[in-house]
Write a protein that holds these residues in place. Structure first.
Motif, mmCIF file in Angstrom:
data_model
loop_
_atom_site.group_PDB
_atom_site.id
_atom_site.type_symbol
_atom_site.label_atom_id
_atom_site.label_comp_id
_atom_site.label_asym_id
_atom_site.label_seq_id
_atom_site.Cartn_x
_atom_site.Cartn_y
_atom_site.Cartn_z
ATOM 1 N N CYS A 15 0.869 -1.168 0.000
ATOM 2 C CA CYS A 15 0.000 0.000 0.000
ATOM 3 C C CYS A 15 0.909 1.222 0.000
ATOM 4 N N ILE A 27 -4.430 7.349 -0.753
ATOM 5 C CA ILE A 27 -4.110 5.994 -0.335
ATOM 6 C C ILE A 27 -4.262 5.092 -1.554
ATOM 7 N N PRO A 30 -5.100 -0.157 -0.512
ATOM 8 C CA PRO A 30 -5.139 -0.598 0.885
ATOM 9 C C PRO A 30 -5.586 -2.059 0.966
ATOM 10 N N LEU A 37 -2.728 0.471 8.884
ATOM 11 C CA LEU A 37 -2.698 1.601 7.961
ATOM 12 C C LEU A 37 -3.151 2.875 8.660
#
Length: 211
Positions: A15, A27, A30, A37
């Motif tokens: 990620c 982002i 993910p 995270l």
């Protein structure tokens, strides 16, 4: 523009958090471990703007719903994989996962064209790089000189093409026509493993001999 790589999940899928001087961030992929995270985002004091997916295989989407709901942000994916997020047979989790198959709600925005794209304060270029999957994209930040290549191009390797919708010849064309034309100093941020550069892969990637 800065970035941080965070390997997540059993396949250690990378990620990426791409962030600017205002502490806003995108982002990318993910794949799992939403708590891990979120902890990194909090440590860096970042404000997520959106989730962008290079493609919709299960190991890249496992934390999508948890992260989008926590931060109230939108999800972007290429239109060719718009049906993959909620469908374990398309995203591959039906065939690979030992536990529960991976499902996520449909994306909020579909990427339909290549070229310049902006999300909030972020401006970048989108390349269609199919072959590993039909809707695979790469995300290029020219001023910062890096490209998020998903599972198209790796350090010393390329993406697998034996999954549904994969095509080896198409992937080689994607890499040749969309990625190897970038400046050689461009840093490649792959979906798995360590980073590399366009120049290094041109010189030494055994799958790209002849380019």
């Amino acid at each position: 523009m800065k970035w941080k790589q965070i390997p997540l999940g059993p396949l250690q899928t990378n990620c990426y958090i791409v962030y600017d001087e205002n502490q806003s961030c995108l982002i990318v992929d993910p794949g799992d471990n939403p708590r891990k995270l979120a902890t990194v985002l909090e440590q860096l004091e970042l404000k997520p703007e959106a989730i962008v997916l290079t493609h919709a295989h299960f190991d890249h989407i496992g934390a999508v719903d948890r992260i989008r709901d926590k931060y109230g942000i939108k999800v972007y994916i290429h239109e060719k994989e718009k049906d993959w997020l909620p469908d374990p047979s398309l995203n591959g989790s039906k065939h690979f996962m030992l536990n529960e198959p991976i499902k996520a709600r449909p994306a909020d925005h579909l990427i339909k064209d290549e070229g310049a794209m902006s999300i909030g304060s972020f401006e970048f270029e989108v390349f269609e790089t199919p072959g590993h999957s039909p809707g695979s994209i790469s995300i290029y930040f020219p001023e910062a000189e890096f490209v998020l290549a998903g599972d198209a191009l790796f350090n010393g390797s390329i993406g697998r093409t034996d999954l549904p919708g994969g095509n080896h010849n198409q992937l080689i064309r994607s890499i040749h026509d969309k990625l190897l034309v970038l400046p050689e100093q461009t840093e490649v941020l792959p979906g798995h493993g360590p980073t590399t550069s366009i120049g290094l892969e041109m010189d030494s990637n055994p799958f790209l001999n002849g380019f």
